[in-house]
Enzyme design. Structure first.
Site, PDB file in Angstrom:
ATOM      1  N   GLN A  64       0.833  -1.203   0.000  1.00  0.00           N
ATOM      2  CA  GLN A  64       0.000   0.000   0.000  1.00  0.00           C
ATOM      3  C   GLN A  64       0.868   1.254   0.000  1.00  0.00           C
ATOM      4  OE1 GLN A  64      -1.915   0.759   3.764  1.00  0.00           O
ATOM      5  NE2 GLN A  64      -3.678   1.713   2.805  1.00  0.00           N
ATOM      6  N   TYR A  71       0.528   4.627   0.564  1.00  0.00           N
ATOM      7  CA  TYR A  71      -0.253   5.767   1.065  1.00  0.00           C
ATOM      8  C   TYR A  71       0.640   6.753   1.813  1.00  0.00           C
ATOM      9  CZ  TYR A  71      -5.022   4.062   0.092  1.00  0.00           C
ATOM     10  OH  TYR A  71      -6.195   3.671  -0.487  1.00  0.00           O
ATOM     11  N   SER A  72       1.160   6.331   2.982  1.00  0.00           N
ATOM     12  CA  SER A  72       1.885   7.265   3.854  1.00  0.00           C
ATOM     13  C   SER A  72       3.152   7.777   3.191  1.00  0.00           C
ATOM     14  CB  SER A  72       2.271   6.565   5.162  1.00  0.00           C
ATOM     15  OG  SER A  72       1.132   6.262   5.913  1.00  0.00           O
ATOM     16  N   GLU A 120     -13.325  -2.656   5.652  1.00  0.00           N
ATOM     17  CA  GLU A 120     -13.030  -3.866   6.421  1.00  0.00           C
ATOM     18  C   GLU A 120     -13.723  -3.796   7.783  1.00  0.00           C
ATOM     19  OE1 GLU A 120     -12.285  -6.637   6.656  1.00  0.00           O
ATOM     20  OE2 GLU A 120     -10.868  -7.181   8.197  1.00  0.00           O
ATOM     21  N   SER A 157      -4.776   6.414  12.708  1.00  0.00           N
ATOM     22  CA  SER A 157      -4.442   6.288  14.131  1.00  0.00           C
ATOM     23  C   SER A 157      -5.719   6.322  14.962  1.00  0.00           C
ATOM     24  CB  SER A 157      -3.523   7.432  14.560  1.00  0.00           C
ATOM     25  OG  SER A 157      -4.263   8.644  14.608  1.00  0.00           O
ATOM     26  N   ASN A 158      -5.618   5.844  16.191  1.00  0.00           N
ATOM     27  CA  ASN A 158      -6.824   5.806  17.023  1.00  0.00           C
ATOM     28  C   ASN A 158      -7.378   7.210  17.287  1.00  0.00           C
ATOM     29  OD1 ASN A 158      -6.277   3.101  16.939  1.00  0.00           O
ATOM     30  ND2 ASN A 158      -6.682   2.756  19.108  1.00  0.00           N
ATOM     31  N   GLU A 159      -6.476   8.202  17.271  1.00  0.00           N
ATOM     32  CA  GLU A 159      -6.959   9.578  17.430  1.00  0.00           C
ATOM     33  C   GLU A 159      -7.767  10.002  16.202  1.00  0.00           C
ATOM     34  OE1 GLU A 159      -3.923   8.510  18.161  1.00  0.00           O
ATOM     35  OE2 GLU A 159      -4.008   8.749  20.328  1.00  0.00           O
TER      36      GLU A 159
END
Lengths: 369, 401
Positions: B126, B128-129, B244, B386-388
């Protein structure tokens, strides 16, 4: 696998939701609290009219023959409205106690009145010293003639302040026995109080209370008491979710309207994330309530114990998180009696400690393996 | 309201269990259960074995060669595979680029790429980043200039998982520098063997090298390998996020981790007794396992909703599952570290590579996978949004903040 309510359950839920919206908004509730005894017999009659008092009573005794999942549908909206009247105590816990004892005569004598709402029943199973252990009360029953005499002290923190009849557990010989004790029985001192959450509670001093043979419900009450406790957890979980959802909604609304630094405080990420934590907890709580409702009567003991323990431990954790963060996010006004959120906080704090606190249920869960 | 699987689903579970027991190579199983490093051969071998069974793409509809399983069956499949010690199927081909190709790819792209993903022939990563674009992905700066029938791509991607094994990379590139950040992005499929692609491994604190930097220097990508329209790549990328939902929470993996943890805590001692019998440890273990029980119900609620119709797409459900699934996975690994105490210290990454020797008396061999798991799982609350960021999504979409 199915996570939907049936049509009847949806209808029940909507009916209770509508009742709460129409008749039990925050102002109506405050008016009830402002007067003695702090709950309303008229509202109780209305709730009976909706069928709530008959929910778990078998049809043969004038009830609806419902299940804990029906209770889930009905009690979640009651939790949303912080309804003070003792539906959980009488219609859920007491009904299960009596029905589970398998005593036809007692069922015929008590359940029709319970179902109609004519008399209000409350469990008196816990004691100060025994804490959450239901198996070995200090209160004792001894045989006297054809009947019994009871001595000891009980707590009735779930609806006890509104009860006409207490279902008292006591040690008899080497077993556990259950008795129906009218609130006005000679020798019974009922100290009615209001809980910090506003609900009617009571402590009982049982001083040589003489009862007829027919006051005893069933034979050994160990199984019935355990079963009632498990169903109580499911009902309390449902109520808790309603209270949590409303607390999340109140808090999100407040974050959108309260302005500081020239903008709504809900634009600040630290506050957004705290509110998201509350929302996620309320969703976990709903999963817990479903788990308890679906499994609290499971015939397999390990499955049942793990489900009930997991559910109550989760409800306790989430209730604390939602309540505490709600106050923090509201700031000072959240502390005031005038604001609804402080009432939700108080009820959530009480729920955390009724029918087993977190430490108790973590131990039970570990024991179930 | 009924939490039990029906008889047909239970029979399906039995079928999966029997197949995995028979088809999973013993060496691979031992590596997974022992926390050892898997090589490409292990992972590709399992993908191919599943493909021979017709299960190479568990989440795909029948129209594209998948088994057409309900979300509930996909969940059962994932759970059984995880408990049995099968390698986790890599999501990059099966669950990330494939749904995008199914929804937005040309028939030629679908025919060329989908069968090879299912069979395990093609490996995907992937893109992306970037070094300057993590949570703020739309700020990405890798540029693609159109020159006739090709795009010329220049830039750098990072945190690219398994790029060292990948044949292809699906990649977000900027095709319009003047537009708003989200409006100038396109979705390209890049052959990793192209001239100008350089992969450099990044060693992480657990000693492993599963992520990489990927440098793109004048890489020529045929225009026919652009998915969908030019400058609409952000739409496709968002479609992929939140797609997903059956396995994002990792319930099966965490179940196995709890089982491993209980075994570990029965062996390790606190005050002369098994850690499992220590009241404080037992309470913490109960907390983690309870959280997992509840997560499983939440996960099943979500996939039951999905089974009713096409409700897929980005949404709060995927965010909740990602948040709690990763937090709980980390909590379990923390408890494994706690059970071992200072005995978890001896660390030798080489002991996690190659065949499992199975010598539990070897301090480093016993300890290294436990510590490596604790170290590597810190990534889970960072990757995949990220969870944030997940909390931002919930704040906006659910709470309206």
């Amino acid at each position: 696998m199915d996570f939907d309510f049936t049509e009847e359950q949806q209808l029940l839920r909507q009916t209770v939701e509508r009742f709460v919206a129409d008749r039990y908004d925050f102002d109506a509730r405050r008016k009830i609290i402002a007067q003695e005894p702090g709950w309303s017999r008229a509202i109780w009659s209305d709730l009976a009219g909706l069928g709530l008092t008959a929910l778990l009573v078998p049809e043969a005794q004038g009830g609806l023959g419902g299940t804990p999942v029906d209770a889930l549908a009905a009690l979640e909206p009651l939790g949303k409205g912080l309804v003070l009247e003792p539906v959980l105590a009488s219609a859920i816990v007491a009904a299960t106690l009596i029905e589970s004892a398998g005593d036809a005569a007692a069922s015929a004598a008590l359940l029709p009145d319970l179902a109609s709402g004519e008399r209000i029943f409350a469990p008196a199973l816990y004691e100060r010293a025994a804490r959450y252990d239901l198996s070995a009360p200090g209160t004792r029953a001894r045989r006297q003639g054809a009947g019994f005499a009871l001595d000891g002290a009980k707590t009735a923190m779930c609806g006890g302040g509104a009860a006409d009849v207490f279902l008292v557990s006591a040690r008899l010989d080497d077993g556990l026995a259950l008795f129906a004790v009218p609130a006005d029985a000679p020798g019974l001192l009922v100290q009615r109080e209001r809980g910090y959450d506003g609900t009617p509670v009571a402590t009982l001093l049982v001083d040589d209370v003489k009862l007829g043979a027919d006051a005893r419900i069933g034979a050994d009450a160990t199984a019935a008491v355990a079963r009632a406790r498990d169903v109580a957890v499911a009902g309390l979980a449902a109520e808790a979710v309603g209270a949590m959802r409303q607390t999340v909604a109140l808090t999100a609304d407040y974050l959108k309207t309260r302005q500081q630094f020239g903008r709504p405080i809900g634009s600040f990420q630290a506050l957004q994330h705290a509110c998201v934590d509350m929302f996620v907890a309320s969703e976990e709580a709903w999963s817990a309530a479903i788990l308890a409702a679906a499994r609290c009567l499971d015939p397999d003991a390990r499955t049942r114990m793990r489900a009930v323990a997991a559910a109550k431990a989760t409800i306790n954790r989430c209730a604390r998180l939602v309540g505490q963060k709600a106050i923090q996010l509201h700031g000072g006004v959240g502390m005031t009696d005038e604001y609804a959120v402080s009432h939700y906080f108080r009820r959530l704090a009480a729920i955390e400690r009724l029918f087993g606190d977190t430490d108790y249920w973590l131990k039970e869960y570990a024991r179930a393996g | 309201m009924n939490l039990s699987y029906d008889d047909a689903d239970e029979a399906f579970r039995g079928e999966v269990r029997a197949f995995v027991a028979a088809a999973l190579p013993e060496a691979t199983r031992r590596k997974v259960l022992g926390g050892f490093e898997l090589d490409k051969h292990d992972m590709q071998g399992w993908q191919k074995a599943l493909h021979r069974q017709g299960w190479g793409a568990p989440s795909w509809p029948k129209a594209f060669g998948g088994p057409g399983w309900t979300p509930v069956r996909q969940f059962i499949f994932d759970e059984e595979c995880a408990m049995a010690g099968a390698p986790r199927l890599l999501p990059f081909g099966l669950k990330m680029v494939a749904p995008v190709l199914m929804a937005f790819g040309s028939p030629e792209q679908q025919q060329r790429f989908l069968p090879a993903i299912m069979s395990g022939e093609d490996w995907w990563c992937q893109g992306y980043s970037e070094p300057g674009s993590g949570s703020d992905l739309a700020s990405l700066r890798t540029r693609a200039e159109r020159r006739g029938d090709v795009y010329v791509v220049n830039g750098q991607k990072t945190w690219t998982t398994m790029a060292q094994y990948a044949d292809w990379m699906f990649c977000l590139v900027r095709t319009d520098a003047a537009a708003k950040p989200q409006a100038g992005i396109s979705f390209l499929l890049i052959d990793m063997r192209s001239k100008g692609v350089t992969v450099r491994p990044i060693r992480l604190m657990d000693g492993g090298c599963e992520v990489n930097e990927v440098f793109l220097d004048d890489v020529e990508v045929p225009v026919s390998l652009r998915v969908g329209e030019e400058n609409k790549g952000w739409t496709y990328a968002k479609y992929l996020l939140g797609h997903e939902r059956t396995n994002i929470a990792g319930v099966g993996l965490s179940r196995r981790a709890v089982a491993d943890l209980k075994e570990l805590a029965a062996r390790e001692t606190i005050d002369g007794a098994p850690a499992l019998a220590d009241p404080l440890f037992a309470a913490r273990l109960a907390e983690a396992e309870i959280a997992l029980d509840i997560l499983e119900i939440t996960n099943l609620r979500v996939i039951s909703e999905d089974a009713k119709g096409d409700r897929r797409g980005p949404g709060p459900a995927a965010s909740i599952l990602k948040l709690r699934g990763t937090e709980i996975g980390q909590a379990i690994s923390e408890l494994a570290m706690q059970a071992m105490g200072e005995n978890a210290m001896p660390f030798d990454r080489d002991r996690m590579v190659g065949e499992v020797a199975g010598n539990r008396d070897d301090a480093a061999a016993a300890a290294t996978p436990v510590a490596a798991e604790y170290l590597t799982l810190r990534k889970t609350t960072i990757y995949g949004g990220s969870n944030e960021i997940q909390k931002n999504i919930i704040a906006q979409t659910v709470l309206g903040l």
